[in-house]
Design a protein around this motif. Structure first.
Motif, PDB file in Angstrom:
ATOM      1  N   SER A 231       1.844   1.674  -9.387  1.00 30.53           N
ATOM      2  CA  SER A 231       0.625   1.988  -8.550  1.00 30.53           C
ATOM      3  C   SER A 231      -0.537   0.848  -8.488  1.00 30.53           C
ATOM      4  O   SER A 231      -0.958   0.625  -7.592  1.00 30.53           O
ATOM      5  N   ARG A 232      -0.766   0.679  -9.831  1.00 30.00           N
ATOM      6  CA  ARG A 232      -1.932  -0.160 -10.086  1.00 30.00           C
ATOM      7  C   ARG A 232      -1.513  -1.724  -9.843  1.00 30.00           C
ATOM      8  O   ARG A 232      -2.431  -2.331  -9.312  1.00 30.00           O
ATOM      9  N   VAL A 233      -0.140  -1.927 -10.208  1.00 25.98           N
ATOM     10  CA  VAL A 233      -0.041  -3.419  -9.559  1.00 25.98           C
ATOM     11  C   VAL A 233       0.103  -3.462  -8.323  1.00 25.98           C
ATOM     12  O   VAL A 233      -0.311  -4.467  -7.566  1.00 25.98           O
ATOM     13  N   ALA A 234       0.582  -2.484  -7.545  1.00 24.94           N
ATOM     14  CA  ALA A 234       0.669  -2.591  -6.040  1.00 24.94           C
ATOM     15  C   ALA A 234      -0.568  -2.555  -5.608  1.00 24.94           C
ATOM     16  O   ALA A 234      -0.813  -3.439  -4.448  1.00 24.94           O
ATOM     17  N   LYS A 235      -1.802  -2.145  -6.237  1.00 22.45           N
ATOM     18  CA  LYS A 235      -3.089  -2.195  -5.731  1.00 22.45           C
ATOM     19  C   LYS A 235      -3.547  -3.629  -5.774  1.00 22.45           C
ATOM     20  O   LYS A 235      -4.287  -4.124  -5.110  1.00 22.45           O
ATOM     21  N   ASP A 236      -2.920  -4.197  -6.930  1.00 24.08           N
ATOM     22  CA  ASP A 236      -3.523  -5.699  -7.298  1.00 24.08           C
ATOM     23  C   ASP A 236      -2.843  -6.621  -6.232  1.00 24.08           C
ATOM     24  O   ASP A 236      -3.397  -7.544  -5.955  1.00 24.08           O
ATOM     25  N   VAL A 237      -1.742  -6.253  -5.605  1.00 23.76           N
ATOM     26  CA  VAL A 237      -0.908  -7.198  -4.636  1.00 23.76           C
ATOM     27  C   VAL A 237      -1.756  -6.791  -3.298  1.00 23.76           C
ATOM     28  O   VAL A 237      -2.175  -8.036  -2.885  1.00 23.76           O
TER      29      VAL A 237
ATOM     30  N   ARG B 216       0.646  -1.228   0.020  1.00 24.74           N
ATOM     31  CA  ARG B 216       0.158   0.080  -0.019  1.00 24.74           C
ATOM     32  C   ARG B 216       0.913   1.273  -0.003  1.00 24.74           C
ATOM     33  O   ARG B 216       0.639   2.132  -0.697  1.00 24.74           O
ATOM     34  N   SER B 217       2.115   1.257   0.662  1.00 24.46           N
ATOM     35  CA  SER B 217       2.748   2.339   0.850  1.00 24.46           C
ATOM     36  C   SER B 217       3.441   2.707  -0.502  1.00 24.46           C
ATOM     37  O   SER B 217       3.937   4.100  -1.005  1.00 24.46           O
ATOM     38  N   LEU B 218       3.568   1.675  -1.422  1.00 28.23           N
ATOM     39  CA  LEU B 218       4.034   1.940  -2.808  1.00 28.23           C
ATOM     40  C   LEU B 218       3.314   2.547  -3.446  1.00 28.23           C
ATOM     41  O   LEU B 218       3.885   3.292  -4.432  1.00 28.23           O
ATOM     42  N   ILE B 219       1.857   2.200  -3.560  1.00 25.31           N
ATOM     43  CA  ILE B 219       0.953   3.112  -4.173  1.00 25.31           C
ATOM     44  C   ILE B 219       1.240   4.528  -4.018  1.00 25.31           C
ATOM     45  O   ILE B 219       1.183   5.344  -5.311  1.00 25.31           O
ATOM     46  N   ALA B 220       1.165   5.296  -3.270  1.00 26.67           N
ATOM     47  CA  ALA B 220       1.153   6.745  -2.924  1.00 26.67           C
ATOM     48  C   ALA B 220       2.434   7.210  -3.346  1.00 26.67           C
ATOM     49  O   ALA B 220       2.590   8.192  -4.172  1.00 26.67           O
ATOM     50  N   ILE B 221       3.675   6.574  -3.301  1.00 21.67           N
ATOM     51  CA  ILE B 221       5.027   6.862  -3.712  1.00 21.67           C
ATOM     52  C   ILE B 221       5.083   6.971  -5.397  1.00 21.67           C
ATOM     53  O   ILE B 221       5.382   7.864  -6.016  1.00 21.67           O
ATOM     54  N   ALA B 222       4.396   5.679  -5.936  1.00 23.33           N
ATOM     55  CA  ALA B 222       4.367   5.679  -7.288  1.00 23.33           C
ATOM     56  C   ALA B 222       3.682   6.795  -7.977  1.00 23.33           C
ATOM     57  O   ALA B 222       3.894   7.419  -9.206  1.00 23.33           O
ATOM     58  N   GLU B 223       2.670   6.876  -7.276  1.00 23.68           N
ATOM     59  CA  GLU B 223       1.482   8.157  -7.838  1.00 23.68           C
ATOM     60  C   GLU B 223       2.247   9.448  -7.749  1.00 23.68           C
ATOM     61  O   GLU B 223       2.177  10.216  -8.669  1.00 23.68           O
ATOM     62  N   GLN B 224       2.996   9.904  -6.988  1.00 26.68           N
ATOM     63  CA  GLN B 224       3.550  11.036  -6.440  1.00 26.68           C
ATOM     64  C   GLN B 224       4.527  11.347  -7.752  1.00 26.68           C
ATOM     65  O   GLN B 224       4.782  12.390  -8.154  1.00 26.68           O
TER      66      GLN B 224
END
Length: 119
Positions: free
Chosen positions: A75-81, A60-68
């Protein structure tokens, strides 16, 4: 060996550079890329240790960083995880985590390549 085509979001990166200025934006991007690498490694370790709640938190923490920093695929793949963990599907989690690692590596490389072009 599978390969992932990644694309950085030039609008997001452009906005970041306009907001912060070149030097500050480069600093933010460099720190974000370093943090992504650390967290991806952490995700892999948590997977091996079967620490599902911590793995979910780390993904989940990867999502925000990737979007930033304009990495929509990462971000999408981190959501899938996180969704596969929520579903309790270990096979799907293994597959999406492997994809996360591939996409993450390619995304980080794409940022470094982009920065090399601007120098």
């Amino acid at each position: 060996m599978q390969s992932e085509a990644v694309r950085l979001d030039p609008d997001r990166l452009g906005a970041l550079y306009r907001q912060l200025g070149e030097a500050n934006a480069e600093d933010v991007v460099c720190r974000a890329v370093e943090e992504l690498a650390v967290r991806m490694t952490h995700c892999e370790r948590l997977w091996r240790q079967e620490e599902w709640s911590q793995l979910r938190k780390s993904a989940r923490s990867l999502i925000a960083i990737a979007e930033q920093v304009g990495m929509p695929l990462l971000s999408r793949v981190a959501k899938d995880v996180t969704q596969s963990i929520d579903g309790g599907d270990r096979v799907a989690t293994a597959a999406t985590l492997a994809r996360l690692m591939r996409v993450g590596e390619r995304s980080v490389t794409a940022v470094w390549d982009l920065q090399d072009l601007s120098i």
